[in-house]
Each structure stands twice: as structure tokens, then as C-alpha cells.
Scaffold this motif. Structure first.
Motif, PDB file in Angstrom:
ATOM      1  N   ILE A 149     -16.585  -2.444 -36.357  1.00 58.12           N
ATOM      2  CA  ILE A 149     -16.629  -2.035 -37.316  1.00 58.12           C
ATOM      3  C   ILE A 149     -15.496  -0.753 -37.572  1.00 58.12           C
ATOM      4  O   ILE A 149     -15.147  -0.214 -36.527  1.00 58.12           O
ATOM      5  CB  ILE A 149     -18.153  -1.506 -37.715  1.00 58.12           C
ATOM      6  CG1 ILE A 149     -18.963  -2.348 -37.818  1.00 58.12           C
ATOM      7  CG2 ILE A 149     -17.926  -0.045 -38.779  1.00 58.12           C
ATOM      8  CD1 ILE A 149     -20.137  -2.582 -36.701  1.00 58.12           C
ATOM      9  N   LYS A 150     -15.003  -0.738 -38.620  1.00 50.74           N
ATOM     10  CA  LYS A 150     -14.000   0.473 -38.962  1.00 50.74           C
ATOM     11  C   LYS A 150     -14.294   1.336 -40.094  1.00 50.74           C
ATOM     12  O   LYS A 150     -14.442   0.289 -41.160  1.00 50.74           O
ATOM     13  CB  LYS A 150     -12.456  -0.172 -39.105  1.00 50.74           C
ATOM     14  CG  LYS A 150     -11.499   0.874 -38.902  1.00 50.74           C
ATOM     15  CD  LYS A 150     -10.104   0.669 -38.970  1.00 50.74           C
ATOM     16  CE  LYS A 150      -9.091   1.830 -39.276  1.00 50.74           C
ATOM     17  NZ  LYS A 150      -7.503   0.967 -39.354  1.00 50.74           N
ATOM     18  N   ILE A 151     -14.425   2.458 -40.169  1.00 49.57           N
ATOM     19  CA  ILE A 151     -14.989   2.969 -41.330  1.00 49.57           C
ATOM     20  C   ILE A 151     -13.901   4.169 -41.425  1.00 49.57           C
ATOM     21  O   ILE A 151     -13.532   5.095 -40.544  1.00 49.57           O
ATOM     22  CB  ILE A 151     -16.447   3.822 -41.297  1.00 49.57           C
ATOM     23  CG1 ILE A 151     -17.433   2.716 -40.722  1.00 49.57           C
ATOM     24  CG2 ILE A 151     -16.650   4.640 -42.458  1.00 49.57           C
ATOM     25  CD1 ILE A 151     -18.702   3.557 -40.227  1.00 49.57           C
ATOM     26  N   ALA A 173     -23.409   0.107 -29.801  1.00 50.49           N
ATOM     27  CA  ALA A 173     -23.011  -0.187 -28.192  1.00 50.49           C
ATOM     28  C   ALA A 173     -21.731   0.553 -27.983  1.00 50.49           C
ATOM     29  O   ALA A 173     -21.804   1.200 -26.786  1.00 50.49           O
ATOM     30  CB  ALA A 173     -22.680  -1.375 -27.914  1.00 50.49           C
ATOM     31  N   ASP A 174     -20.949   1.088 -28.976  1.00 44.95           N
ATOM     32  CA  ASP A 174     -19.844   1.793 -28.823  1.00 44.95           C
ATOM     33  C   ASP A 174     -19.828   2.577 -30.122  1.00 44.95           C
ATOM     34  O   ASP A 174     -19.571   2.099 -31.184  1.00 44.95           O
ATOM     35  CB  ASP A 174     -18.797   0.971 -28.283  1.00 44.95           C
ATOM     36  CG  ASP A 174     -17.496   1.784 -28.045  1.00 44.95           C
ATOM     37  OD1 ASP A 174     -17.692   3.038 -27.469  1.00 44.95           O
ATOM     38  OD2 ASP A 174     -16.303   1.365 -28.420  1.00 44.95           O
ATOM     39  N   LEU A 175     -19.300   3.985 -30.171  1.00 43.91           N
ATOM     40  CA  LEU A 175     -18.795   4.553 -31.383  1.00 43.91           C
ATOM     41  C   LEU A 175     -17.843   5.672 -30.778  1.00 43.91           C
ATOM     42  O   LEU A 175     -18.104   6.414 -29.878  1.00 43.91           O
ATOM     43  CB  LEU A 175     -20.085   5.107 -31.900  1.00 43.91           C
ATOM     44  CG  LEU A 175     -19.662   5.865 -33.453  1.00 43.91           C
ATOM     45  CD1 LEU A 175     -21.060   5.561 -34.315  1.00 43.91           C
ATOM     46  CD2 LEU A 175     -19.784   7.349 -33.394  1.00 43.91           C
ATOM     47  N   ARG A 176     -16.671   5.333 -31.675  1.00 45.71           N
ATOM     48  CA  ARG A 176     -15.709   6.629 -31.467  1.00 45.71           C
ATOM     49  C   ARG A 176     -15.416   7.289 -32.727  1.00 45.71           C
ATOM     50  O   ARG A 176     -15.054   6.712 -33.760  1.00 45.71           O
ATOM     51  CB  ARG A 176     -14.361   5.962 -30.816  1.00 45.71           C
ATOM     52  CG  ARG A 176     -14.655   5.217 -29.731  1.00 45.71           C
ATOM     53  CD  ARG A 176     -15.233   5.556 -28.339  1.00 45.71           C
ATOM     54  NE  ARG A 176     -15.596   4.705 -27.440  1.00 45.71           N
ATOM     55  CZ  ARG A 176     -14.631   4.382 -26.409  1.00 45.71           C
ATOM     56  NH1 ARG A 176     -13.241   5.109 -26.288  1.00 45.71           N
ATOM     57  NH2 ARG A 176     -15.138   3.400 -25.443  1.00 45.71           N
ATOM     58  N   ILE A 177     -15.133   8.594 -32.731  1.00 48.10           N
ATOM     59  CA  ILE A 177     -14.698   9.389 -34.022  1.00 48.10           C
ATOM     60  C   ILE A 177     -13.398   9.819 -33.841  1.00 48.10           C
ATOM     61  O   ILE A 177     -13.308  10.549 -32.756  1.00 48.10           O
ATOM     62  CB  ILE A 177     -15.898  10.464 -34.303  1.00 48.10           C
ATOM     63  CG1 ILE A 177     -17.153   9.782 -34.532  1.00 48.10           C
ATOM     64  CG2 ILE A 177     -15.280  11.247 -35.443  1.00 48.10           C
ATOM     65  CD1 ILE A 177     -18.235  10.861 -34.705  1.00 48.10           C
ATOM     66  N   HIS A 202     -24.651  -3.189 -40.197  1.00 51.15           N
ATOM     67  CA  HIS A 202     -23.885  -2.899 -38.963  1.00 51.15           C
ATOM     68  C   HIS A 202     -23.062  -1.646 -39.415  1.00 51.15           C
ATOM     69  O   HIS A 202     -22.972  -0.755 -38.535  1.00 51.15           O
ATOM     70  CB  HIS A 202     -22.929  -4.148 -38.454  1.00 51.15           C
ATOM     71  CG  HIS A 202     -23.757  -5.239 -38.492  1.00 51.15           C
ATOM     72  ND1 HIS A 202     -23.335  -6.640 -39.127  1.00 51.15           N
ATOM     73  CD2 HIS A 202     -24.745  -5.655 -37.610  1.00 51.15           C
ATOM     74  CE1 HIS A 202     -24.251  -7.457 -39.180  1.00 51.15           C
ATOM     75  NE2 HIS A 202     -25.006  -7.099 -38.061  1.00 51.15           N
ATOM     76  N   VAL A 203     -22.640  -1.441 -40.538  1.00 48.03           N
ATOM     77  CA  VAL A 203     -21.865  -0.451 -40.852  1.00 48.03           C
ATOM     78  C   VAL A 203     -22.600   0.786 -40.992  1.00 48.03           C
ATOM     79  O   VAL A 203     -22.548   1.800 -40.828  1.00 48.03           O
ATOM     80  CB  VAL A 203     -20.764  -0.771 -42.401  1.00 48.03           C
ATOM     81  CG1 VAL A 203     -20.517   0.757 -42.978  1.00 48.03           C
ATOM     82  CG2 VAL A 203     -19.911  -1.850 -41.994  1.00 48.03           C
ATOM     83  N   ALA A 204     -23.819   0.614 -41.780  1.00 53.98           N
ATOM     84  CA  ALA A 204     -24.771   1.445 -42.013  1.00 53.98           C
ATOM     85  C   ALA A 204     -25.190   2.015 -40.591  1.00 53.98           C
ATOM     86  O   ALA A 204     -25.667   3.338 -40.638  1.00 53.98           O
ATOM     87  CB  ALA A 204     -25.967   0.692 -42.749  1.00 53.98           C
ATOM     88  N   ALA A 205     -25.503   1.118 -39.735  1.00 51.58           N
ATOM     89  CA  ALA A 205     -25.949   1.652 -38.309  1.00 51.58           C
ATOM     90  C   ALA A 205     -25.003   2.707 -37.792  1.00 51.58           C
ATOM     91  O   ALA A 205     -25.390   3.631 -36.979  1.00 51.58           O
ATOM     92  CB  ALA A 205     -26.173   0.439 -37.390  1.00 51.58           C
ATOM     93  N   ALA A 230     -16.452   1.476 -34.152  1.00 50.39           N
ATOM     94  CA  ALA A 230     -17.770   1.087 -33.469  1.00 50.39           C
ATOM     95  C   ALA A 230     -17.951  -0.403 -33.380  1.00 50.39           C
ATOM     96  O   ALA A 230     -17.267  -1.204 -33.783  1.00 50.39           O
ATOM     97  CB  ALA A 230     -18.891   1.586 -34.423  1.00 50.39           C
ATOM     98  N   LYS A 231     -18.771  -0.656 -32.272  1.00 50.63           N
ATOM     99  CA  LYS A 231     -19.148  -2.194 -32.199  1.00 50.63           C
ATOM    100  C   LYS A 231     -20.783  -2.169 -32.106  1.00 50.63           C
ATOM    101  O   LYS A 231     -21.349  -1.087 -31.264  1.00 50.63           O
ATOM    102  CB  LYS A 231     -18.775  -2.508 -30.568  1.00 50.63           C
ATOM    103  CG  LYS A 231     -17.218  -2.441 -30.327  1.00 50.63           C
ATOM    104  CD  LYS A 231     -16.873  -2.879 -29.130  1.00 50.63           C
ATOM    105  CE  LYS A 231     -15.390  -2.870 -28.929  1.00 50.63           C
ATOM    106  NZ  LYS A 231     -14.547  -3.866 -29.799  1.00 50.63           N
TER     107      LYS A 231
END
Length: 244
Positions: A108-110, A85-89, A178-181, A96-97
């Protein structure tokens, strides 16, 4: 199509359709907007998560991690369903959410390690003779002649050891779905803006282009005093134009 959902802790298993998962994500986005938050969802059209060669390369690199095989299939379904639903780089970070079995999306934080200096210099060296159209990069497109260099294993794309992550879900696995997504979502996002890949590896695109062009100029200067068989001598020039 059905997506498997459930918590490994409470053993609460249930199935939801991809349409239902998409509705859950859209509902979370609407609620966030009412609060003044504007999320950036990952939207995938069709089965292909990424269409550009660089976006596909990111996803292919992810799939090299054999230990995550069963997670990746479910993650691909999540992305196609619009669950990211949300992804920021950011610089070396992905936030991400991702919608899951909980009523609230998981956070999620990567972290992606910056490209090491020796690898950076090797990439610059190999790209110096290929980066003919620097404006392509600035316009959001990887020149095709850089493909071979960037796709080399262990060169530009991060290895599993260069990726660390955490998710607010209760899944005990090293890499949850979720992380993989979210990681697949990065591939889709790179489709529209490949410069973000440089951001992920801690590289300023302008500095990369400047260093690559400078390296190319230095090579040209090194060969400036080297005679070439293609240079015509004085006598040959006279003969060519009929001058005696």
C-alpha cells in the motif's frame, strides 16, 4: 471473532479467525527478517486503536468519510488482528504491507498532500499564544492547549481530497480495507510519535516551532508601546510606599 476475507474478482470467499490472521502476519514478518528486512508492524493492545487525543483525532477524521463506512469496520478488525505487518511514515507518504487473503501481503502507498501555506499560517497564528512548552512537541507529545486548534475541521487534518492511495490487491473499491487498515495504523503510530503527523503534512517540526514562537514575539512587540491600566503611575507608587 471472524474476519471476512475474499476477492471481488475471483469470488473466492472464506473466513479466518483473527488469531489466524495474526499468525499469517507474523509469518510474513519472520520470512522478511530472514531476508534481512526488518518490518515495523502496527501493534494494538485491546479494542482501542489509538489512546492519545491526537491519535484518536486521526482515526475520528478518517471516520468522517461516510462513503467508506463498511470498509472501516473491517479495517479496524484488520488492525486489531495485527494484519498491518509493516508501516512507514515519510514526508507526505505512508507505505505499508497488509496481510489479506493472498499468500503475500499487499503493498500500500498513501500520499498525503502537504498543508497549504494559508492553512499553515493560520495554524501558526492560532498556536502562537498556546505553544508554551515547545519541548513537549520535541519530546513527542502534543500540548493539550493546542487540541482545539488542531482538531478544527478542514484545518490540520487531511480531507479526502488531500489523500490518494493505491493497493496491490484486486479490490475495485475506491478505498479497500487494506488501505483503510493502513490509515488506522497511522493513528496507532501517532500515539507513540505525534511529530510524524507534521512529517505527513510536509512540515519540519523545528520550523513550525520557530515560526510559532516568532509570531508570538511579534505580537508582544506590537503591544510593547501600548499603555496598560495595570501599570501604576508615579504618584500611585509614592502612595503605596508612603513616599511624599
Amino acid at each position: 471473532m471472524v474476519v471476512y476475507m475474499g476477492s471481488y474478482w475471483d469470488m473466492d470467499y472464506r473466513y479466518v479467525t483473527m488469531a489466524e490472521l495474526n499468525d499469517m502476519a507474523n509469518d510474513c514478518i519472520r520470512k522478511a527478517k530472514k531476508k534481512g528486512e526488518f518490518w515495523e508492524p502496527v501493534v494494538v493492545e485491546g479494542k482501542k486503536i489509538a489512546k492519545s487525543w491526537w491519535g484518536k483525532a486521526w482515526c475520528d477524521n478518517l471516520e468522517r468519510y461516510a462513503d467508506y463506512g463498511n470498509r472501516l469496520e473491517r479495517a479496524r478488525r484488520y488492525v486489531r488482528a495485527g494484519a498491518v505487518a509493516d508501516l512507514r511514515i515519510y514526508d507526505g507518504v505512508v507505505k505499508a504491507k497488509v496481510v489479506g487473503s493472498s499468500s503475500k501481503p499487499y503493498d500500500i502507498k498513501i500520499n498525503i498532500s502537504p498543508l497549504k501555506q494559508d492553512k499553515m499560517q493560520e495554524v501558526i497564528k492560532q498556536c502562537s499564544g498556546k505553544l508554551k512548552h515547545a519541548e513537549d512537541l520535541l519530546a513527542g507529545k502534543f500540548p493539550e492547549d493546542m487540541e482545539e486548534t488542531l482538531l478544527k475541521k478542514g484545518m490540520f487534518f487531511p480531507s479526502p481530497q488531500e489523500i490518494s492511495f493505491n493497493c496491490s490487491c484486486p479490490d475495485w473499491a475506491d478505498m479497500c480495507k487494506h488501505v483503510a487498515a493502513a490509515l488506522y495504523g497511522v493513528g496507532a503510530r501517532l500515539d507513540t510519535d505525534p511529530v510524524l503527523f507534521f512529517t505527513l503534512r510536509g512540515i519540519a517540526i523545528s520550523e513550525f516551532i520557530d515560526a510559532t514562537i516568532l509570531n508570538r514575539i511579534e505580537k508582544m512587540l506590537e503591544n510593547a508601546d501600548t499603555s496598560s491600566s495595570r501599570i501604576m503611575g508615579e504618584n500611585e507608587i509614592e502612595g503605596l510606599f508612603g513616599v511624599l
